[in-house]
Design an enzyme around this catalytic site. Structure first.
Site, PDB file in Angstrom:
ATOM      1  N   GLU A  71     -65.314 -79.740   7.407  1.00  0.00           N
ATOM      2  CA  GLU A  71     -64.736 -80.401   7.477  1.00  0.00           C
ATOM      3  C   GLU A  71     -62.987 -80.427   7.707  1.00  0.00           C
ATOM      4  OE1 GLU A  71     -64.678 -82.802   4.381  1.00  0.00           O
ATOM      5  OE2 GLU A  71     -62.785 -83.615   3.812  1.00  0.00           O
ATOM      6  N   GLU A  81     -53.817 -86.975   5.495  1.00  0.00           N
ATOM      7  CA  GLU A  81     -54.006 -87.621   4.469  1.00  0.00           C
ATOM      8  C   GLU A  81     -53.346 -87.566   3.475  1.00  0.00           C
ATOM      9  OE1 GLU A  81     -57.523 -85.198   2.771  1.00  0.00           O
ATOM     10  OE2 GLU A  81     -58.016 -87.258   1.758  1.00  0.00           O
TER      11      GLU A  81
END
Ligand SMILES: *[C@@H]1O[C@H](CO)[C@@H](O)[C@H](O)[C@H]1NC(C)=O
Ligand SMILES: *[C@@H]1O[C@H](CO)[C@@H](O)[C@H](O)[C@H]1NC(C)=O
Ligand SMILES: *[C@@H]1O[C@H](CO)[C@@H](O)[C@H](O)[C@H]1NC(C)=O
Ligand SMILES: *[C@@H]1O[C@H](CO)[C@@H](O)[C@H](O)[C@H]1NC(C)=O
Ligand SMILES: *[C@@H]1O[C@H](CO)[C@@H](O)[C@H](O)[C@H]1NC(C)=O
Ligand SMILES: *[C@@H]1O[C@H](CO)[C@@H](O)[C@H](O)[C@H]1NC(C)=O
Length: 385
Positions: free
Chosen positions: A140, A145
């Site tokens: 990932e 974010e």
């Protein structure tokens, strides 16, 4: 003498080995076709436990949570028109998009945005998730974010044990965690201003880019005024050259993590959740926001609390390293994600990029200095003969 020679050759090596591959365009998600090649989740948040229900395509469209605005940009927003009542289960409508195409080692992804969701309880992310096996077996990559009113972006890789950020890497960001198999992943915090939130929007947004190469994973952030000409002047059909972009915000060279071993073909995910396992964790929430995450934000009217909880995206462009062959057909290789999700077909050009071969430049870049020295000495000796 040997060490002097080594240093000299390594200087040469740095200037040659670090030349980045040229990347040729694969797909552009933009304008009226922006939403065509994505799946809408259509289910509540069962991965990060936020208080949202991700709408399906029909609802997202009719509730105006996804649309193309007058400027031709894609808007992807959290519901700010509903007065959510207190209940046992508390949900506000939001969106989670998953790309139908997958992108393997040898890919480059660029996103140009004018606005990234922010506000207390708001948790936006743009990331990639390895397909075909259970998380995190195929890795990932977290590109964007943010949570609540936190002003700086952070990026991370997630993997099975054995992948680390190498020591002493050249990057502009700050390493927070170096072990990619920890729960948090190997994290690098952005140090340039205006990477998220109100600052990002007021600066006119900016560009994030991630290069997934056999030589490493490299992630750049450029605030609007700092976008390199190579990206600024690119059109949907022009190649880009990452060697013109300067030092990346985060660098995960293959010396610390064998990228081809830990990262398989990735889907792109664009999502905004609310509260949940990170933004809503009381100690973390309290760092930038007052009160209680759910009670003081999600419950009650959506406006003005969620007026800034939207993405405005000019484009997302995907590329393959020059020289990589587009795989012929999906049947003999890794099945395309769209097939696995049982939705519409995706064109064969990109649906199985997981089987791509490294370009010669990429291979050269991954040659360690000592071996490069031997190659140069060997070639030199041959030329003398
Ligand atoms: C979340 O729900 C969807 C839809 O039911 C399901 O396909 C998926 O496997 C679930 N994910 C997890 C992690 O439980
Ligand atoms: C679509 O919206 C309706 C009305 O709000 C809701 O009842 C339904 O659950 C929504 N569907 C999804 C997949 O969220
Ligand atoms: C939403 O928020 C409440 C209160 O914090 C929490 O207990 C609950 O588990 C969350 N999730 C859902 C789906 O309601
Ligand atoms: C990295 O993290 C994993 C998972 O938490 C742990 O098992 C391993 O011991 C860590 N490695 C190092 C060198 O700290
Ligand atoms: C990296 O992983 C690939 C795939 O597992 C393997 O073929 C290769 O030998 C590994 N490279 C190194 C330097 O360990
Ligand atoms: C929701 O937010 C948008 C800006 O994102 C704003 O234009 C709109 O007026 C808000 N909706 C309501 C009902 O206030």
């Amino acid at each position: 003498m040997k060490s002097l020679l080594t240093s000299l050759f390594c200087l040469l090596c740095v200037s040659v080995c670090r030349v980045s591959a040229i990347y040729v365009p694969v797909r552009e998600y933009a304008g009226t076709s922006f939403f065509d090649k994505w799946d809408f989740y259509g289910f509540y948040d069962n991965t990060t436990w936020g208080n949202v229900t991700y709408q399906d395509r029909a609802n997202a469209t009719s509730k105006r949570l996804t649309y193309i605005n007058g400027a031709g940009n894609a808007i992807i927003k959290v519901d700010n028109t509903t007065n959510v009542a207190p209940a046992t289960l508390i949900y506000r409508d939001s969106i989670r998009l998953t790309s139908q195409d997958t992108y393997g080692v040898g890919s480059l992804i660029i996103i140009d945005a004018l606005h990234i969701p922010y506000g207390c309880s708001v948790w936006p992310s743009f990331w990639t998730l390895g397909v075909g096996k259970e998380w995190p077996l195929v890795g990932e990559i977290d590109i964007i974010e943010g949570i609540n009113l936190k002003a700086n972006n952070q990026v991370a890789l997630h993997s099975t044990p054995g992948c680390f950020q190498a020591q002493g890497v050249i990057q502009s960001g700050q390493t927070i965690e170096g072990n990619c198999s920890t729960d948090a992943g190997c994290i690098v915090g952005e140090t340039k201003p205006n990477s998220l939130g109100a600052g990002f929007a007021q600066a006119g947004g900016g560009v994030y880019a991630v290069q997934m190469d056999v030589a490493g994973v490299f992630i750049w952030f450029f605030s609007r005024p700092d976008i390199p000409d190579d990206i600024k002047n690119a059109n949907p059909s022009s190649s880009v050259d990452t060697s013109k972009w300067g030092t990346s915000s985060a660098a995960y060279p293959a010396t610390g993590c064998n990228i081809t071993q830990f990262f398989g073909p990735q889907q792109l995910i664009l999502v905004t959740t609310l509260c949940g396992g990170w933004a809503g964790e009381p100690g973390i929430y309290a760092q930038t926001c007052p009160g209680n995450c759910v009670a003081d934000n999600i419950i009650g009217p959506g406006s003005p609390k969620y007026d800034n909880a939207f993405w405005e995206i000019r484009y997302i462009r995907t590329y393959l390293a020059d020289g990589l062959q587009a795989p012929p057909a999906a049947s003999t290789t890794i099945p395309p994600s769209s097939t696995m999700q049982g939705s519409g077909s995706s064109s064969p050009d990109t649906s199985s990029t997981g089987n791509v071969r490294p370009s010669s430049w990429a291979v050269l870049r991954s040659v360690p200095c000592s071996e490069f020295l031997m190659i140069v000495v060997g070639v030199g000796a041959l030329m003398l003969l």
